[in-house]
Motif scaffolding. Structure first.
Motif, PDB file in Angstrom:
ATOM      1  N   VAL A  18       0.841  -1.206   0.000  1.00 20.17           N
ATOM      2  CA  VAL A  18       0.000   0.000   0.000  1.00 20.17           C
ATOM      3  C   VAL A  18       0.868   1.246   0.000  1.00 20.17           C
ATOM      4  O   VAL A  18       0.619   2.209  -0.734  1.00 20.17           O
ATOM      5  CB  VAL A  18      -0.949  -0.024   1.208  1.00 20.17           C
ATOM      6  CG1 VAL A  18      -1.755   1.270   1.287  1.00 20.17           C
ATOM      7  CG2 VAL A  18      -1.878  -1.224   1.142  1.00 20.17           C
ATOM      8  N   GLU A  19       1.896   1.244   0.812  1.00 21.55           N
ATOM      9  CA  GLU A  19       2.811   2.383   0.870  1.00 21.55           C
ATOM     10  C   GLU A  19       3.588   2.511  -0.442  1.00 21.55           C
ATOM     11  O   GLU A  19       3.804   3.624  -0.945  1.00 21.55           O
ATOM     12  CB  GLU A  19       3.775   2.218   2.039  1.00 21.55           C
ATOM     13  CG  GLU A  19       3.064   2.062   3.389  1.00 21.55           C
ATOM     14  CD  GLU A  19       4.010   1.573   4.467  1.00 21.55           C
ATOM     15  OE1 GLU A  19       5.135   2.112   4.551  1.00 21.55           O
ATOM     16  OE2 GLU A  19       3.645   0.655   5.218  1.00 21.55           O
ATOM     17  N   ALA A  40       1.477   4.143  -2.999  1.00 22.82           N
ATOM     18  CA  ALA A  40       1.364   5.584  -2.778  1.00 22.82           C
ATOM     19  C   ALA A  40       2.614   6.305  -3.263  1.00 22.82           C
ATOM     20  O   ALA A  40       2.529   7.372  -3.891  1.00 22.82           O
ATOM     21  CB  ALA A  40       1.130   5.858  -1.295  1.00 22.82           C
ATOM     22  N   HIS A  41       3.791   5.724  -2.991  1.00 24.50           N
ATOM     23  CA  HIS A  41       5.035   6.336  -3.464  1.00 24.50           C
ATOM     24  C   HIS A  41       5.097   6.329  -4.991  1.00 24.50           C
ATOM     25  O   HIS A  41       5.578   7.288  -5.618  1.00 24.50           O
ATOM     26  CB  HIS A  41       6.241   5.585  -2.890  1.00 24.50           C
ATOM     27  CG  HIS A  41       6.400   5.763  -1.413  1.00 24.50           C
ATOM     28  ND1 HIS A  41       6.371   6.997  -0.788  1.00 24.50           N
ATOM     29  CD2 HIS A  41       6.607   4.853  -0.419  1.00 24.50           C
ATOM     30  CE1 HIS A  41       6.547   6.849   0.510  1.00 24.50           C
ATOM     31  NE2 HIS A  41       6.685   5.553   0.768  1.00 24.50           N
ATOM     32  N   ALA A  95       3.358  10.259  -3.987  1.00 22.38           N
ATOM     33  CA  ALA A  95       3.243  10.742  -2.604  1.00 22.38           C
ATOM     34  C   ALA A  95       4.579  10.577  -1.888  1.00 22.38           C
ATOM     35  O   ALA A  95       5.269   9.563  -2.053  1.00 22.38           O
ATOM     36  CB  ALA A  95       2.158   9.963  -1.862  1.00 22.38           C
ATOM     37  N   GLN A 144       3.048  12.449   3.211  1.00 20.98           N
ATOM     38  CA  GLN A 144       1.729  12.318   2.589  1.00 20.98           C
ATOM     39  C   GLN A 144       1.205  10.886   2.693  1.00 20.98           C
ATOM     40  O   GLN A 144       0.016  10.666   2.944  1.00 20.98           O
ATOM     41  CB  GLN A 144       1.805  12.740   1.124  1.00 20.98           C
ATOM     42  CG  GLN A 144       2.002  14.233   0.917  1.00 20.98           C
ATOM     43  CD  GLN A 144       2.222  14.593  -0.540  1.00 20.98           C
ATOM     44  OE1 GLN A 144       2.752  13.793  -1.320  1.00 20.98           O
ATOM     45  NE2 GLN A 144       1.838  15.804  -0.919  1.00 20.98           N
ATOM     46  N   THR A 145       2.107   9.925   2.542  1.00 22.84           N
ATOM     47  CA  THR A 145       1.699   8.526   2.669  1.00 22.84           C
ATOM     48  C   THR A 145       1.211   8.233   4.081  1.00 22.84           C
ATOM     49  O   THR A 145       0.202   7.552   4.275  1.00 22.84           O
ATOM     50  CB  THR A 145       2.878   7.605   2.323  1.00 22.84           C
ATOM     51  OG1 THR A 145       3.306   7.871   0.985  1.00 22.84           O
ATOM     52  CG2 THR A 145       2.467   6.142   2.445  1.00 22.84           C
ATOM     53  N   ARG A 181      -2.199  10.547   4.887  1.00 24.41           N
ATOM     54  CA  ARG A 181      -3.387  10.314   4.044  1.00 24.41           C
ATOM     55  C   ARG A 181      -3.739   8.839   3.892  1.00 24.41           C
ATOM     56  O   ARG A 181      -4.912   8.512   3.669  1.00 24.41           O
ATOM     57  CB  ARG A 181      -3.181  10.940   2.666  1.00 24.41           C
ATOM     58  CG  ARG A 181      -3.022  12.459   2.706  1.00 24.41           C
ATOM     59  CD  ARG A 181      -2.948  13.042   1.311  1.00 24.41           C
ATOM     60  NE  ARG A 181      -2.791  14.490   1.340  1.00 24.41           N
ATOM     61  CZ  ARG A 181      -2.749  15.269   0.248  1.00 24.41           C
ATOM     62  NH1 ARG A 181      -2.859  14.720  -0.958  1.00 24.41           N
ATOM     63  NH2 ARG A 181      -2.599  16.579   0.364  1.00 24.41           N
ATOM     64  N   ILE A 182      -2.757   7.959   4.023  1.00 26.29           N
ATOM     65  CA  ILE A 182      -3.008   6.538   3.807  1.00 26.29           C
ATOM     66  C   ILE A 182      -3.017   5.757   5.116  1.00 26.29           C
ATOM     67  O   ILE A 182      -3.951   4.994   5.404  1.00 26.29           O
ATOM     68  CB  ILE A 182      -1.961   5.926   2.846  1.00 26.29           C
ATOM     69  CG1 ILE A 182      -1.913   6.711   1.532  1.00 26.29           C
ATOM     70  CG2 ILE A 182      -2.270   4.454   2.601  1.00 26.29           C
ATOM     71  CD1 ILE A 182      -3.215   6.705   0.765  1.00 26.29           C
TER      72      ILE A 182
END
Length: 290
Positions: A185-186, A189-190, A194, A198-199, A202-203
């Protein structure tokens, strides 16, 4: 049909028996002692009880107990998340040992923890002696107008003690949630542009928030009721470093059982409020997960 009916009757009997045993156990362990507290307090008039509850020394003890507990819970909410993140996301030598040490405040007797903190931070202690007058730091503080720093018999010592005993709560509530969040998931996002902050905000943070709130309320409740470690490290100075639980014990030493139970009822009612808030947070957490 008769065999089935007999089986259902036996199951209902076993269920009723277990429910009765559970209610009896709860009544003897929790309800009966709590009812005795109110019975003991009823031996005085409401006016007398109100005078004891609102006495200046009691009010200052409330302020210190709840204020230090709130600060300790906030500190552990921040560093507990960081510690849980490190233990879950990173592999390093001694990780299992570090993970096991998190639970040490649960197992360590309060007296041992209090002596350890005094030996470390007290005047003449392993770290505390560096702040004594005559040392470099001590002389530097004196030039700033601070004659002597005592990390034990102070509000700071009370906060230290409460931070120590509440360390595991946030870590242990956040860890399982972090384990369920896949690292992919991270990475996704990267990949979408992000950055690390931000990760996280927001996540990850929205998914961790229910666990953080649960850990915070548990740590706060535990810190409010702490007695052993604070008794040793705080100095128990009225109007300065005396917390509510120590004040209750002082009333008991004076054989003022009604006054002690009156102050205890204040802490009890506050604990019930914390319990309700914890259950509401857990209910909200379940709704959020669904």
């Amino acid at each position: 049909m008769s065999v089935l009916s007999s089986t259902l009757s036996i199951q209902r009997f076993h269920r009723s028996l277990l429910q009765g045993l559970a209610l009896t156990y709860i009544s003897f362990i929790i309800l009966l002692p709590l009812s005795v507290i109110f019975l003991e307090a009823s031996k005085r008039s409401w006016q007398e009880l109100w005078q004891v509850i609102t006495a200046p020394v009691a009010v200052e003890a409330y302020k210190l107990s709840f204020g230090a507990a709130l600060l300790a819970a906030l500190i552990n909410s921040i560093f507990g998340v960081i510690l849980a993140w490190i233990l879950v996301r990173y592999e390093f030598p001694g990780r299992r040992l570090a993970d096991g040490l998190v639970d040490l405040p649960f197992a360590m007797p309060s007296v041992v923890a209090g002596i350890a903190l005094v030996s470390l931070y007290g005047s003449g202690g392993v770290l505390g002696h560096y702040l004594d007058p005559g040392t470099f730091l001590g002389n530097s503080l004196q030039q700033l107008g601070i004659k002597q720093v005592n990390l034990t018999s102070s509000v700071l010592g009370v906060v230290f003690a409460k931070v120590f005993v509440t360390l595991p709560f946030v870590v242990r509530t956040v860890q399982p949630v972090l384990m369920e969040i896949e690292p992919e998931v991270e990475e996704a996002a990267h990949t979408l542009g992000a950055n690390a902050w931000q990760t996280f905000w927001r996540i990850l943070f929205p998914q961790l928030l229910p666990a953080i709130l649960t850990g915070f309320t548990l740590a706060f409740a535990r810190a409010v009721g702490e007695y052993g470690v604070v008794l040793i490290i705080s100095g128990n100075i009225p109007y300065e470093t005396m917390i509510s639980s120590v004040y209750i014990y002082r009333r008991l030493e004076e054989y003022d059982y009604s006054g002690a139970t009156a102050v205890a009822i204040v802490l009890l009612l506050f604990s019930l409020v914390i319990l309700i808030c914890t259950n509401l947070v857990q209910w909200w957490s379940l709704r959020y997960e669904r």
